[in-house]
Scaffold this active site. Structure first.
Site, PDB file in Angstrom:
ATOM      1  N   SER A   1     -67.067  44.408 -37.660  1.00  0.00           N
ATOM      2  CA  SER A   1     -66.638  43.079 -37.232  1.00  0.00           C
ATOM      3  C   SER A   1     -66.994  42.894 -35.767  1.00  0.00           C
ATOM      4  O   SER A   1     -67.012  43.861 -34.996  1.00  0.00           O
ATOM      5  CB  SER A   1     -65.122  42.920 -37.404  1.00  0.00           C
ATOM      6  OG  SER A   1     -64.667  41.721 -36.793  1.00  0.00           O
TER       7      SER A   1
ATOM      8  N   TYR B   1     -56.577  45.509 -35.079  1.00  0.00           N
ATOM      9  CA  TYR B   1     -57.725  45.392 -35.981  1.00  0.00           C
ATOM     10  C   TYR B   1     -59.031  45.634 -35.224  1.00  0.00           C
ATOM     11  O   TYR B   1     -59.911  46.359 -35.691  1.00  0.00           O
ATOM     12  CB  TYR B   1     -57.723  43.993 -36.609  1.00  0.00           C
ATOM     13  CG  TYR B   1     -58.880  43.709 -37.533  1.00  0.00           C
ATOM     14  CD1 TYR B   1     -58.894  44.186 -38.835  1.00  0.00           C
ATOM     15  CD2 TYR B   1     -59.956  42.928 -37.095  1.00  0.00           C
ATOM     16  CE1 TYR B   1     -59.950  43.905 -39.692  1.00  0.00           C
ATOM     17  CE2 TYR B   1     -61.009  42.644 -37.944  1.00  0.00           C
ATOM     18  CZ  TYR B   1     -61.006  43.137 -39.238  1.00  0.00           C
ATOM     19  OH  TYR B   1     -62.062  42.854 -40.079  1.00  0.00           O
TER      20      TYR B   1
END
Length: 255
Positions: free
Chosen positions: A149, A162
């Site tokens: 990501s 995250y």
């Protein structure tokens, strides 16, 4: 469109995170070209079933098997993945599509929730990828696709749990790529904000993309033999700027 490693088509695939919408969109594209069999692994039977049913509805000749895998249970990860690997005589591709966003504002104050987020997004996937890499090295070829990501490119306050986990996974995957080269290829995917069930409760930022768009970019990466794929492509330039912003300025950016 080419979906192959070298001259080998991607016919037999293992998906870790088989309920992922990005993985589902990617498998639909592969099934239209070369896919013959797939093992879907994940912790939620209902999402695995949804992927299986969608694939078989469009491609009834596919062989699709679903198996349980909970990457938060580290003591069971290696055995579960090893058993799945034994079910496929040949493995052309391993897709790591696991992601757990959690709830940052609540999780950041709970040590157990912090550990869970890091385990599901980094430690568990790293264990599983290590076992898969060993199998592909023994086989002598294969492709590993790892969904990272842009959140890991520069960790920001709003989702630092995250982001930190994805930063770890991204670095691990690139290091693994160097270790298994040239027998095995590793491709790291860096999507921006993807509109899926996981992000449904969040405000949609500029340049948000879709699972289908990310899948198309992955196919492009397979065709070109890329090591890193940005989705959308413009995220590469954006993150190159954001990565080098002074921290005092970066802290003012809310998105």
């Amino acid at each position: 469109m080419t979906t192959s490693v070298g001259r080998r088509p991607l016919e037999h695939v293992l998906v870790l995170g088989g309920g992922s919408e990005i993985a589902r969109a990617l498998l639909m594209r592969l099934a239209g070209v070369s896919l013959r069999s797939v093992i879907l692994m994940g912790p939620h039977a209902e999402t695995l079933k949804r992927t299986r049913e969608q694939l078989l509805a469009a491609f009834p000749k596919l062989t699709v098997v679903t198996l349980a895998l909970d990457l938060s249970e580290l003591q069971t990860v290696d055995m579960a993945v090893a058993q799945a690997l034994k079910r496929l005589e040949v493995i052309d591709c391993v897709i790591m599509a696991v992601g757990w966003l959690g709830a940052q504002e609540m999780d950041e104050r709970d040590p157990e929730s912090v550990a869970h987020t890091l385990t599901v997004n980094f430690s568990g996937p790293a264990m599983a990828l290590t076992r898969c890499a060993e199998r592909l090295e023994e086989q002598g070829y294969g492709l590993m696709i790892v969904l990272s990501s842009v959140a890991g490119e520069r960790v920001r306050r709003s989702n630092y749990l995250y982001g930190a986990a994805k930063a770890g996974l991204d670095g691990f995957a690139l290091g693994l790529a160097d270790r298994v080269h040239p027998k095995v290829s590793v491709m790291v995917i860096r999507p921006g904000f993807v509109s899926t069930a996981m992000t449904r409760s969040l405000a949609t930022p500029p340049l948000a993309t879709t699972a289908e768009r990310v899948a198309s970019d992955i196919i492009r990466g397979i065709s070109s033999g890329a090591t890193i794929v940005w989705s959308p492509r413009s995220m590469r330039a954006i993150m190159a700027i954001y990565r080098h912003l002074p921290r005092a300025i970066a802290r003012q950016i809310r998105y």
